[in-house]
Design a protein around this motif. Structure first.
Motif, PDB file in Angstrom:
ATOM      1  N   HIS A   1      21.572  76.237  32.255  1.00  0.00           N
ATOM      2  CA  HIS A   1      22.536  76.721  31.265  1.00  0.00           C
ATOM      3  C   HIS A   1      21.860  77.362  30.057  1.00  0.00           C
ATOM      4  CE1 HIS A   1      25.697  75.289  33.782  1.00  0.00           C
ATOM      5  NE2 HIS A   1      24.896  74.276  34.040  1.00  0.00           N
TER       6      HIS A   1
ATOM      7  N   CYS B   1      30.163  81.303  33.355  1.00  0.00           N
ATOM      8  CA  CYS B   1      29.552  80.155  34.033  1.00  0.00           C
ATOM      9  C   CYS B   1      30.579  79.025  34.161  1.00  0.00           C
ATOM     10  CB  CYS B   1      28.360  79.671  33.214  1.00  0.00           C
ATOM     11  SG  CYS B   1      27.458  78.302  33.952  1.00  0.00           S
TER      12      CYS B   1
ATOM     13  N   CYS C   1      30.265  76.168  33.246  1.00  0.00           N
ATOM     14  CA  CYS C   1      30.230  75.326  32.041  1.00  0.00           C
ATOM     15  C   CYS C   1      31.115  75.889  30.939  1.00  0.00           C
ATOM     16  CB  CYS C   1      28.797  75.185  31.536  1.00  0.00           C
ATOM     17  SG  CYS C   1      28.156  76.660  30.710  1.00  0.00           S
TER      18      CYS C   1
ATOM     19  N   CYS D   1      24.803  82.311  31.817  1.00  0.00           N
ATOM     20  CA  CYS D   1      23.802  81.262  32.053  1.00  0.00           C
ATOM     21  C   CYS D   1      22.987  81.620  33.300  1.00  0.00           C
ATOM     22  CB  CYS D   1      24.473  79.921  32.317  1.00  0.00           C
ATOM     23  SG  CYS D   1      25.482  79.289  30.971  1.00  0.00           S
TER      24      CYS D   1
HETATM   25 ZN   LIG Z   1      26.454  77.429  32.047  1.00  0.00          ZN
END
Ligand SMILES: [Zn+2]
Length: 326
Positions: free
Chosen positions: A175, A185, A187, A192
């Motif tokens: 990340h 991403c 996340c 990332c």
């Molecule tokens: Zn990420």
């Protein structure tokens, strides 16, 4: 007569090693030299409830102990590498790719079942520790171990110690942001390393390029995966080769930033996507050379992981054998 680890004199201490993955649960008895005995695997029951998955794990453990002719009472402890996220060191796990385990108290359940000291940690951290102990990271002063697979994970071993960080997540190199305008991403951030270099990210980028009309032999390929893209790249397909160049470059950029931050002297890269070999490692090393200009980052060595399919188990064992250093 026993030595300080509780094993008989002349018999190396042994631990139960467990590698929890989204497709399989692997177990083995690993001794203090890193030798693996009684390797057993069961498929991770898809869409099963928490207890069914735990019973499948107990089945694999029973097979390993029987095959290695080792009663649980002869073991020093249990080391577990498991996909995140998790609460560390409590070992309460919610692996993204095992929906049946959400806040599952894996460490507590293993302690209740076997009565042994148990460490549950992130699988990429375990891999880094295992490669440092017995694989391609041996002798490194500051090692970044990376798994490039369904996601991109990592762990840091500095002066022989596995770094935990404030929440147990140190080394999450997947990340690090390498393309601020890049793909979204999982996340929630954008660009990332994982959003570009993971297996599913490579497959998604291939599908998007085909949908946009890019000429490629991948057009008739199903399923579209990092593996099938690698096959096409080896056969010279320009789109497939470009996708691996892009993934390698993202990894090289992420590694350059990590190297500056923690003064790495070695990086070990494993996981399914790394099986593409030179397709991935050549652009990775070229990008790293292009981006890393500090005197202390120029000599960084990047190697493929050496422990193969046993990396997870050897790493899980290292969590116990090297626990005293943490
Ligand atoms: Zn990420």
């Amino acid at each position: 007569m026993t030595d300080r680890t509780g094993a008989g004199v002349g018999v190396p201490a042994r631990v139960l090693a467990i590698d929890v993955g989204g497709t399989k649960l692997a177990t083995a008895v690993v001794d203090a030299t890193g030798a693996v005995a009684g390797h057993a695997e069961v498929p991770t029951p898809p869409s099963a409830d928490a207890e069914t998955i735990f019973r499948a794990l107990e089945t694999a453990i029973a097979r390993s102990l029987a095959a290695a002719e080792t009663p649980a009472s002869a073991l020093l402890g249990i080391g577990v590498g498991c996909g995140g996220p998790m609460r560390y060191p409590e070992g309460i796990v919610s692996p993204l790719n095992i929906p049946g385990w959400r806040d599952f108290p894996l460490r507590e359940r293993l302690i209740a079942a076997y009565g042994l000291a148990t460490v549950v940690d992130n699988d990429a951290k375990a891999m880094a520790l295992g490669e440092h102990w017995r694989g391609a990271g041996q002798g490194a002063r500051c090692l970044l171990g990376m798994i490039v697979s369904t996601g991109v994970g990592g762990g840091l071993v500095v002066d022989g110690r596995l770094l935990d960080g404030a929440h147990g997540n140190a080394g999450h190199v997947g990340h690090v942001i390498v393309a601020p305008r890049g793909p979204r991403c999982a996340c929630g951030a954008q660009g990332c390393v994982e959003a570009i270099a993971s297996g599913p990210s490579i497959a998604r980028a291939a599908a998007a390029a085909l949908a946009a009309g890019a000429p490629s032999s991948l057009g008739g390929v199903a399923p579209l995966t990092a593996e099938t893209v690698a096959v096409a790249a080896r056969a010279g397909d320009p789109l497939a080769r470009a996708l691996y160049r892009r993934a390698g470059r993202a990894l090289g950029r992420g590694i350059a930033s990590a190297a500056a931050l923690v003064d790495l002297d070695r990086v070990v890269v494993g996981g399914g996507v790394s099986q593409a070999g030179a397709l991935l490692f050549e652009p990775l090393r070229a990008e790293l050379a292009r981006r890393a200009h500090l005197a202390f980052t120029r000599d960084l060595v990047v190697r493929p992981a050496a422990l193969g399919r046993q990396a997870g188990l050897v790493g899980a064992a290292a969590l116990i054998f090297h626990g005293e250093a943490r």
